[in-house]
Motif scaffolding. Structure first.
Motif, mmCIF file in Angstrom:
data_model
loop_
_atom_site.group_PDB
_atom_site.id
_atom_site.type_symbol
_atom_site.label_atom_id
_atom_site.label_comp_id
_atom_site.label_asym_id
_atom_site.label_seq_id
_atom_site.Cartn_x
_atom_site.Cartn_y
_atom_site.Cartn_z
ATOM 1 N N GLY A 21 -64.897 -14.493 -60.347
ATOM 2 C CA GLY A 21 -64.698 -15.335 -59.175
ATOM 3 C C GLY A 21 -63.251 -15.752 -58.999
ATOM 4 N N ALA A 22 -62.572 -16.062 -60.130
ATOM 5 C CA ALA A 22 -61.153 -16.418 -60.048
ATOM 6 C C ALA A 22 -60.321 -15.246 -59.551
ATOM 7 C CB ALA A 22 -60.658 -16.880 -61.417
ATOM 8 N N GLY A 23 -60.721 -14.030 -59.924
ATOM 9 C CA GLY A 23 -59.999 -12.857 -59.433
ATOM 10 C C GLY A 23 -60.071 -12.727 -57.914
ATOM 11 N N PHE A 24 -61.262 -12.932 -57.353
ATOM 12 C CA PHE A 24 -61.394 -12.883 -55.895
ATOM 13 C C PHE A 24 -60.627 -14.033 -55.233
ATOM 14 C CE2 PHE A 24 -65.171 -10.339 -57.015
ATOM 15 C CZ PHE A 24 -64.951 -9.251 -56.179
ATOM 16 N N TYR A 25 -60.614 -15.183 -55.883
ATOM 17 C CA TYR A 25 -59.870 -16.330 -55.332
ATOM 18 C C TYR A 25 -58.374 -16.043 -55.307
ATOM 19 C CZ TYR A 25 -58.104 -21.127 -54.976
ATOM 20 O OH TYR A 25 -57.440 -22.258 -54.581
ATOM 21 N N ILE A 26 -57.872 -15.424 -56.376
ATOM 22 C CA ILE A 26 -56.437 -15.128 -56.452
ATOM 23 C C ILE A 26 -56.046 -14.069 -55.426
ATOM 24 C CG2 ILE A 26 -54.678 -14.108 -57.958
ATOM 25 C CD1 ILE A 26 -56.140 -15.475 -60.308
ATOM 26 N N ARG A 27 -56.909 -13.104 -55.176
ATOM 27 C CA ARG A 27 -56.573 -12.038 -54.224
ATOM 28 C C ARG A 27 -56.320 -12.568 -52.826
ATOM 29 N NH1 ARG A 27 -60.366 -6.905 -54.175
ATOM 30 N NH2 ARG A 27 -58.801 -6.432 -52.581
ATOM 31 N N ARG A 28 -56.923 -13.689 -52.473
ATOM 32 C CA ARG A 28 -56.770 -14.225 -51.118
ATOM 33 C C ARG A 28 -55.608 -15.213 -51.009
ATOM 34 N NH1 ARG A 28 -62.554 -14.528 -51.543
ATOM 35 N NH2 ARG A 28 -62.407 -16.764 -51.966
ATOM 36 N N ARG A 29 -54.871 -15.416 -52.098
ATOM 37 C CA ARG A 29 -53.743 -16.345 -52.077
ATOM 38 C C ARG A 29 -52.503 -15.642 -52.599
ATOM 39 N NH1 ARG A 29 -58.289 -18.643 -51.889
ATOM 40 N NH2 ARG A 29 -58.599 -20.729 -50.975
ATOM 41 N N GLU A 30 -51.564 -15.425 -51.710
ATOM 42 C CA GLU A 30 -50.414 -14.603 -52.027
ATOM 43 C C GLU A 30 -49.540 -15.225 -53.112
ATOM 44 O OE1 GLU A 30 -48.086 -11.426 -52.197
ATOM 45 O OE2 GLU A 30 -49.951 -11.594 -51.035
ATOM 46 N N TYR A 31 -49.401 -16.567 -53.118
ATOM 47 C CA TYR A 31 -48.522 -17.183 -54.104
ATOM 48 C C TYR A 31 -49.068 -17.014 -55.516
ATOM 49 C CZ TYR A 31 -51.807 -21.161 -54.094
ATOM 50 O OH TYR A 31 -52.918 -21.955 -54.192
ATOM 51 N N LEU A 32 -50.400 -17.036 -55.672
ATOM 52 C CA LEU A 32 -50.988 -16.775 -56.984
ATOM 53 C C LEU A 32 -50.912 -15.289 -57.334
ATOM 54 C CD1 LEU A 32 -54.167 -19.051 -56.867
ATOM 55 C CD2 LEU A 32 -52.072 -19.448 -58.159
ATOM 56 N N LEU A 33 -51.139 -14.466 -56.334
ATOM 57 C CA LEU A 33 -51.088 -13.027 -56.564
ATOM 58 C C LEU A 33 -49.689 -12.584 -56.987
ATOM 59 C CD1 LEU A 33 -52.936 -10.576 -56.445
ATOM 60 C CD2 LEU A 33 -52.226 -10.217 -54.082
ATOM 61 N N ALA A 34 -48.667 -13.226 -56.423
ATOM 62 C CA ALA A 34 -47.288 -12.884 -56.787
ATOM 63 C C ALA A 34 -47.015 -13.211 -58.254
ATOM 64 C CB ALA A 34 -46.315 -13.634 -55.883
ATOM 65 N N SER A 35 -47.534 -14.332 -58.728
ATOM 66 C CA SER A 35 -47.336 -14.693 -60.136
ATOM 67 C C SER A 35 -48.043 -13.715 -61.063
ATOM 68 C CB SER A 35 -47.846 -16.118 -60.383
ATOM 69 O OG SER A 35 -47.118 -17.063 -59.622
ATOM 70 N N TRP A 36 -49.261 -13.323 -60.709
ATOM 71 C CA TRP A 36 -49.980 -12.362 -61.547
ATOM 72 C C TRP A 36 -49.357 -10.981 -61.479
ATOM 73 C CZ3 TRP A 36 -52.850 -13.416 -65.463
ATOM 74 C CH2 TRP A 36 -53.540 -14.622 -65.511
ATOM 75 N N ARG A 37 -48.705 -10.653 -60.378
ATOM 76 C CA ARG A 37 -47.971 -9.382 -60.333
ATOM 77 C C ARG A 37 -46.817 -9.388 -61.322
ATOM 78 N NH1 ARG A 37 -47.978 -8.995 -53.764
ATOM 79 N NH2 ARG A 37 -49.958 -7.827 -53.529
ATOM 80 N N ARG A 38 -46.184 -10.551 -61.481
ATOM 81 C CA ARG A 38 -45.115 -10.642 -62.479
ATOM 82 C C ARG A 38 -45.680 -10.463 -63.889
ATOM 83 N NH1 ARG A 38 -43.161 -14.694 -58.853
ATOM 84 N NH2 ARG A 38 -44.165 -16.375 -60.041
ATOM 85 N N VAL A 39 -46.910 -10.949 -64.129
ATOM 86 C CA VAL A 39 -47.555 -10.685 -65.422
ATOM 87 C C VAL A 39 -47.771 -9.183 -65.599
ATOM 88 C CG1 VAL A 39 -49.602 -11.104 -66.837
ATOM 89 C CG2 VAL A 39 -48.669 -12.947 -65.435
ATOM 90 N N GLY A 40 -48.203 -8.520 -64.539
ATOM 91 C CA GLY A 40 -48.428 -7.079 -64.609
ATOM 92 C C GLY A 40 -47.165 -6.280 -64.811
ATOM 93 N N GLU A 41 -46.029 -6.813 -64.426
ATOM 94 C CA GLU A 41 -44.759 -6.116 -64.625
ATOM 95 C C GLU A 41 -44.262 -6.230 -66.053
ATOM 96 O OE1 GLU A 41 -42.193 -7.917 -61.821
ATOM 97 O OE2 GLU A 41 -43.193 -7.068 -60.056
#
Length: 478
Positions: A21-41
């Motif tokens: 559920g948190a994954g779907f929540y993060i996908r709809r919020r760009e500011y959270l998604l940007a932070s997790w993209r930095r984790v993926g980098e």
């Protein structure tokens, strides 16, 4: 078989559902998604996440419990045993069923200590008896053991390498279709790290894990790879079974801790006054009590209640699960104070920001302001703290079980393995493999959790994010 749902199983799968559920929540919020993209980098973050995923997969398999069906009797209804087994037990059944008499060294074909055996001519001698399972397929151990071990290890390594190459080819093919380029160009981009997500780190870690697991799986078909313990149980089986206990302690304790820390920390920081005074008094009082003594007293009280009411539990598995859950609750209740302090301090700062004061001026209720404006802006602190505390909780279980106030003795854990190995280190010859196996697996789990927490902390740190943005802007300008 009959499915069996323990309390800790239900909470584990509840956490999995919350994560999805948190994954779907993060996908709809760009500011959270940007932070997790930095984790993926982060290559270190993705390496550690891949290792953690392997541990989580083992823990989830060990959380799918069932009761085996007994042999049917003509004219009688089907009956089920009282022993609780898991999907991991079914997968590792050859290891579980291949018990020996007592200690045996890793990859050995004989027991570790000499015994008096009767020779074919009727005489008696002190020798190392052959194992019932390990190396039982060898006719002449001295002549065949080295070649057989080398052949099995090489065969497992070759199969693992083939699997790793297949995985890499599938990844390159999928990337080529997505980027609409050739598979060789796609693989070149992945290997050189020219992708936003650190796929090269993930694939390299998967390959290394396969190359480590391949020979172990191949050798486990004929030997005890990590030896056996005092009662002849395979140490590799015990080590893999310990993973679930460590994960349950680290995750369910967090589930217990979060409501206290979130509610009290935000309320203390936003409401202030007598509410702040009471909450500060509560966590200051808790912090003044030595943590180990408080946990020990609580665990002993729970243990007395469990021992005096055996009718509460249908099976021994339910009894052990109740003590494990009680330990999680006790650790959660005694470990929320640190996060509560951090959230109080952050809320004191947030309540002075313009949008919060504007909401107050429009007459928005305090509960709505805390839920709508304060809570989302402190979640990065919650996430960082939870990930960083995971490794500490895993180590706490090992320490508590080592001193005898941890999980139930029937529950397999790293702490109980280390506690048993304490006595084994005092015998002659020294039995070292149980301690080393528990240490290596626990070290890998804790190290992976710490590295991943560092990656999450760096990604959600606003100062570091600002430096990255400024640096990328200067590079583009140049």
């Amino acid at each position: 078989m009959m499915p069996l749902l323990l309390w800790t199983d239900a909470l584990v799968f509840l956490l999995v559902a919350c994560g999805i559920g948190a994954g779907f929540y993060i996908r709809r919020r760009e500011y959270l998604l940007a932070s997790w993209r930095r984790v993926g980098e982060s290559r270190a973050g993705m390496v550690s996440l891949t290792v953690l995923t392997a541990f989580i997969a083992v823990g989830l398999l060990d959380s799918l419990h069932y009761r085996p069906r007994l042999d049917a009797v003509d004219g009688q209804p089907a009956e089920y045993g009282t022993e609780a087994r898991s999907a991991l037990d079914a997968l590792l059944n050859p290891l579980k069923a291949s018990s020996e008499k007592t200690y045996s060294a890793p990859l050995a074909a004989h027991l570790y200590a000499k015994e008096t055996v009767e020779l074919p001519d009727g005489s008696r001698a002190r020798e190392f008896p052959r194992l019932a399972y390990g190396g039982a397929h060898l006719t002449d151990v001295d002549a065949e053991w080295g070649g057989d071990v080398a052949w099995r290890a090489l065969r497992g390594f070759a199969l693992a390498a083939l699997t790793a190459l297949t995985l890499a080819a599938l990844a390159a093919q999928a990337a080529a279709r997505r980027w609409r380029i050739g598979w060789r160009a796609a693989w070149r981009r992945i290997w050189r790290g020219e992708t936003r997500f650190a796929w090269n780190a993930v694939l390299l870690t998967c390959g290394l894990l396969l190359l480590l697991a391949g020979p172990v799986v191949s050798l486990a078909g004929g030997y005890h790879v990590f030896g056996t313990d005092k009662v002849g149980q395979d140490v590799l089986y015990l080590t893999l079974k310990s993973v679930r206990t460590a994960l349950v302690i680290g995750t369910i304790t967090t589930l217990v801790m979060l409501p206290f820390a979130l509610a009290l920390g935000i309320a203390a920081g936003y409401l202030g006054g007598w509410v702040d005074d009471i909450i500060q008094y509560i966590y200051t009082t808790l912090n003044s009590i030595p943590g180990v003594l408080l946990i020990a007293a609580s665990v002993l009280m729970v243990q007395v209640a469990i021992d005096t009411h055996p009718d509460w539990f249908a099976t021994a598995a339910h009894r052990a699960d109740a003590r494990l859950l009680a330990l999680c609750l006790i650790l959660g209740v005694t470990s929320w104070t640190g996060l509560c302090r951090l959230l109080r301090a952050e809320t004191l700062k947030l309540r002075e920001i313009e949008y919060v004061q504007a909401a107050q001026a429009f007459g928005v209720s305090a509960a709505r302001i805390m839920a709508r404006h304060i809570l989302p802006n402190v979640m990065h602190i919650v996430l960082i703290t939870v990930v960083m505390d995971f490794s500490g909780l895993v180590l706490a279980e090992a320490v508590l079980s080592y001193i005898g106030i941890g999980v139930d003795p029937n529950t397999i854990s790293f702490g109980t393995m280390i506690n048993t190995a304490r006595l084994e280190r005092a015998r002659e010859p020294v039995v070292w493999w149980s301690l080393v196996a528990a240490f290596v697996f626990m070290f890998a789990l804790v190290l992976a959790a710490n590295l991943f927490s560092d990656a999450v902390r760096d990604a959600f740190n606003p100062r570091l994010a600002g430096r990255r943005t400024a640096g990328s802007g200067q590079e583009q300008a140049a």
